[in-house]
Design a protein around this motif. Structure first.
Motif, PDB file in Angstrom:
ATOM      1  N   GLY A  29       0.807  -1.231   0.000  1.00  0.00           N
ATOM      2  CA  GLY A  29       0.000   0.000   0.000  1.00  0.00           C
ATOM      3  C   GLY A  29       0.835   1.274   0.000  1.00  0.00           C
ATOM      4  O   GLY A  29       0.318   2.364   0.196  1.00  0.00           O
ATOM      5  N   VAL A  30       2.135   1.151  -0.300  1.00  0.00           N
ATOM      6  CA  VAL A  30       3.012   2.330  -0.281  1.00  0.00           C
ATOM      7  C   VAL A  30       2.570   3.368  -1.315  1.00  0.00           C
ATOM      8  O   VAL A  30       2.791   4.571  -1.143  1.00  0.00           O
ATOM      9  N   GLU A  31       1.894   2.900  -2.381  1.00  0.00           N
ATOM     10  CA  GLU A  31       1.464   3.848  -3.420  1.00  0.00           C
ATOM     11  C   GLU A  31       0.476   4.883  -2.865  1.00  0.00           C
ATOM     12  O   GLU A  31       0.418   6.017  -3.349  1.00  0.00           O
ATOM     13  N   ILE A  32      -0.294   4.506  -1.840  1.00  0.00           N
ATOM     14  CA  ILE A  32      -1.259   5.456  -1.256  1.00  0.00           C
ATOM     15  C   ILE A  32      -0.507   6.499  -0.424  1.00  0.00           C
ATOM     16  O   ILE A  32      -0.824   7.689  -0.474  1.00  0.00           O
ATOM     17  N   ARG A  33       0.522   6.065   0.274  1.00  0.00           N
ATOM     18  CA  ARG A  33       1.331   7.036   1.044  1.00  0.00           C
ATOM     19  C   ARG A  33       1.946   8.056   0.104  1.00  0.00           C
ATOM     20  O   ARG A  33       1.981   9.249   0.400  1.00  0.00           O
ATOM     21  N   LEU A  34       2.429   7.594  -1.050  1.00  0.00           N
ATOM     22  CA  LEU A  34       3.023   8.534  -2.017  1.00  0.00           C
ATOM     23  C   LEU A  34       1.966   9.514  -2.530  1.00  0.00           C
ATOM     24  O   LEU A  34       2.220  10.715  -2.637  1.00  0.00           O
ATOM     25  N   LEU A  35       0.778   9.004  -2.814  1.00  0.00           N
ATOM     26  CA  LEU A  35      -0.272   9.901  -3.322  1.00  0.00           C
ATOM     27  C   LEU A  35      -0.634  10.954  -2.281  1.00  0.00           C
ATOM     28  O   LEU A  35      -0.915  12.108  -2.629  1.00  0.00           O
ATOM     29  N   LYS A  36      -0.619  10.569  -1.020  1.00  0.00           N
ATOM     30  CA  LYS A  36      -0.938  11.536   0.045  1.00  0.00           C
ATOM     31  C   LYS A  36       0.141  12.620   0.133  1.00  0.00           C
ATOM     32  O   LYS A  36      -0.129  13.728   0.567  1.00  0.00           O
ATOM     33  N   ASP A 125       9.772   5.849   0.793  1.00  0.00           N
ATOM     34  CA  ASP A 125       8.552   5.312   0.177  1.00  0.00           C
ATOM     35  C   ASP A 125       8.730   5.146  -1.334  1.00  0.00           C
ATOM     36  O   ASP A 125       8.313   4.141  -1.920  1.00  0.00           O
ATOM     37  N   PHE A 126       9.365   6.130  -1.952  1.00  0.00           N
ATOM     38  CA  PHE A 126       9.559   6.064  -3.401  1.00  0.00           C
ATOM     39  C   PHE A 126      10.458   4.883  -3.761  1.00  0.00           C
ATOM     40  O   PHE A 126      10.174   4.120  -4.688  1.00  0.00           O
ATOM     41  N   GLU A 127      11.531   4.736  -2.997  1.00  0.00           N
ATOM     42  CA  GLU A 127      12.463   3.628  -3.237  1.00  0.00           C
ATOM     43  C   GLU A 127      11.724   2.287  -3.119  1.00  0.00           C
ATOM     44  O   GLU A 127      11.868   1.393  -3.941  1.00  0.00           O
ATOM     45  N   GLN A 128      10.892   2.182  -2.090  1.00  0.00           N
ATOM     46  CA  GLN A 128      10.126   0.947  -1.870  1.00  0.00           C
ATOM     47  C   GLN A 128       9.164   0.698  -3.035  1.00  0.00           C
ATOM     48  O   GLN A 128       9.037  -0.422  -3.531  1.00  0.00           O
ATOM     49  N   PHE A 134       7.261  -0.517  -9.696  1.00  0.00           N
ATOM     50  CA  PHE A 134       7.403   0.347 -10.871  1.00  0.00           C
ATOM     51  C   PHE A 134       8.228  -0.262 -11.992  1.00  0.00           C
ATOM     52  O   PHE A 134       7.889  -0.109 -13.159  1.00  0.00           O
ATOM     53  N   ILE A 135       9.302  -0.955 -11.653  1.00  0.00           N
ATOM     54  CA  ILE A 135      10.166  -1.456 -12.720  1.00  0.00           C
ATOM     55  C   ILE A 135       9.430  -2.510 -13.562  1.00  0.00           C
ATOM     56  O   ILE A 135       9.648  -2.637 -14.753  1.00  0.00           O
ATOM     57  N   GLU A 260      17.290   5.368 -10.043  1.00  0.00           N
ATOM     58  CA  GLU A 260      16.259   4.371  -9.709  1.00  0.00           C
ATOM     59  C   GLU A 260      15.980   3.435 -10.886  1.00  0.00           C
ATOM     60  O   GLU A 260      15.692   2.258 -10.691  1.00  0.00           O
ATOM     61  N   VAL A 261      16.076   3.969 -12.109  1.00  0.00           N
ATOM     62  CA  VAL A 261      15.817   3.109 -13.269  1.00  0.00           C
ATOM     63  C   VAL A 261      16.970   2.116 -13.445  1.00  0.00           C
ATOM     64  O   VAL A 261      16.760   0.909 -13.582  1.00  0.00           O
ATOM     65  N   LEU A 262      18.201   2.622 -13.399  1.00  0.00           N
ATOM     66  CA  LEU A 262      19.353   1.713 -13.600  1.00  0.00           C
ATOM     67  C   LEU A 262      19.477   0.688 -12.480  1.00  0.00           C
ATOM     68  O   LEU A 262      19.702  -0.499 -12.743  1.00  0.00           O
ATOM     69  N   THR A 263      19.323   1.140 -11.226  1.00  0.00           N
ATOM     70  CA  THR A 263      19.526   0.181 -10.126  1.00  0.00           C
ATOM     71  C   THR A 263      18.466  -0.917 -10.151  1.00  0.00           C
ATOM     72  O   THR A 263      18.750  -2.071  -9.832  1.00  0.00           O
ATOM     73  N   ASN A 264      17.261  -0.555 -10.539  1.00  0.00           N
ATOM     74  CA  ASN A 264      16.209  -1.577 -10.593  1.00  0.00           C
ATOM     75  C   ASN A 264      16.319  -2.430 -11.854  1.00  0.00           C
ATOM     76  O   ASN A 264      16.056  -3.629 -11.821  1.00  0.00           O
ATOM     77  N   ALA A 265      16.727  -1.807 -12.975  1.00  0.00           N
ATOM     78  CA  ALA A 265      16.900  -2.574 -14.219  1.00  0.00           C
ATOM     79  C   ALA A 265      18.025  -3.599 -14.058  1.00  0.00           C
ATOM     80  O   ALA A 265      17.991  -4.683 -14.644  1.00  0.00           O
TER      81      ALA A 265
END
Ligand code: SF4
Length: 371
Positions: A29-36, A125-128, A134-135, A260-265
């Motif tokens: 549910g981290v996406e809701i925390r980000l939206l808030k 939260d974004f990292e999580q 997201f990736i 974030e894109v490279l580390t997750n890719a």
């Protein structure tokens, strides 16, 4: 009431998930925390009525007034406030002065616009969220939002690159240009990670540059300044990632430790296929002395030393960035073309249409497999 409040954020999550760069839900549910963090409940209600394609204020007002008792002046003030907070896209038509607004994706979008608003909680939260969801969303369509192009020092004369693969040519043909601090490096530093690579390396062009300048996210620079930043970034071993378009709105200069894109890719088995690169590294085994410098420099773990202590490239991992080439003390590495040329979409709109088509095809395939 808290229940009602969460409803509007869940609706917004679903609304954003229907866009080309979606916003899938997670188990945590981290996406809701980000939206808030991005939206008050009132703003979330309005964001529910925005498209990802920019629309003039009057057209948005026609939709909003059906569900919300608000004047056009008040709506304009709310949208301008959201723009300042970096929770949507928008700007002014430079000729008519008419304002336009659009929903922003999480990335590239709302995240990058938080360059002046970062907090430790938000960064964590974004990292999580990037790790959890997201990736997978990013690679779903087969049409990435970013691509990798080679740094100048890695391009050999007989292997000339196309204009869309040449950041210098992109800079020379675009205006205005702004530069902003790299949000990933800034964010990682905030949570005790990060590196000492250059800070101000994120270039924007055209409409994106207007928006960055207008909202205090970046500063306008000349072409010569942009070229100087590019040169420093390349010398620093940064990976060039323009938007996946022949007229990209931005070029990121990324490091394998913070981006974030490279580390997750890097966690994927085949980042080289995900990135739409037209190049890959090639090793001259006769020249290689097995020093391992290129292995350490590669942001994708695409290089390794084999049993003969010679560097070897894993094609499916190589993203064709070329940062290993100038690092080799024996000039044993060069970039070569990889198979069929991948021509980027003409512009951002074309890219988003192709992402939507790719996602529809992936969904269809999933359904057929599930039968
Ligand atoms: Fe070989 Fe050059 Fe890589 Fe060293 S940097 S391992 S010499 S290819």
């Amino acid at each position: 009431m808290p229940g009602d409040e969460n409803d509007v954020y869940r609706k917004l999550q679903k609304h954003l998930d229907d866009m080309p760069i979606g916003y899938p839900a997670t188990k945590s549910g981290v996406e809701i925390r980000l939206l808030k963090f991005f939206f008050t409940p009132d703003e979330a209600e309005i964001a529910l009525l925005l498209n990802y394609q920019p629309e003039p204020l009057k057209r948005i007002f026609k939709r909003v007034k059906k569900v919300k008792d608000v004047s056009i002046e008040r709506l304009e003030a709310i949208l301008d406030g959201m723009l300042k907070k970096g929770s949507l896209n928008g700007g002014k038509n430079p000729t008519t002065g008419d304002k336009f607004y659009a929903a922003a994706f999480l990335a590239v979008g709302m995240f990058e616009y938080q360059v002046n608003r970062l907090t430790q909680e938000f960064v964590k939260d974004f990292e999580q969220y990037m790790e959890e969801a997201f990736i997978h969303e990013y690679k779903k369509s087969g049409v990435p939002q970013l691509r990798t192009v080679p740094i100048e020092q890695s391009v050999v004369h007989e292997n000339l690159v196309a204009t869309y693969d040449d950041v210098r040519k992109i800079i020379e043909t675009r205006s205005p240009i702004t530069v902003a601090p790299c949000i990933c490096r800034k964010a990682k530093k905030m949570i005790g990670k990060g590196c000492d690579h250059l800070s101000e390396t994120c270039l924007q062009f055209g409409t994106a540059a207007y928006m960055f300048k207008e909202n205090g996210l970046g500063r306008e620079i000349t072409k010569d300044e942009a070229l100087a930043i590019l040169k420093k970034g390349e010398e620093d071993g940064l990976v060039l990632q323009p938007g996946n378009s022949q007229k990209p709105g931005w070029v990121c200069m990324c490091c394998g430790c913070c981006c974030e894109v490279l580390t997750n890719a890097k966690k994927l088995p085949n980042p080289g296929d995900v990135f739409w690169t037209n190049h890959m590294s090639s090793i001259d085994a006769d020249k290689c002395i097995g020093c391992g410098t290129c292995v350490d420099r590669c942001p994708m773990d695409a290089l390794r030393l084999n049993d003969d202590a010679k560097a070897e490239v894993t094609q499916s991992r190589c993203i064709g960035c070329g940062v290993c080439v100038p690092a080799c003390p024996e000039s044993a590495i060069k970039l070569v073309k990889r198979g069929e040329e991948r021509i980027p979409p003409e512009n951002n709109l074309d890219m988003y249409m192709r992402i939507m088509e790719g996602k529809a095809q992936a969904l269809q395939k999933d359904r057929e497999q599930a039968r």
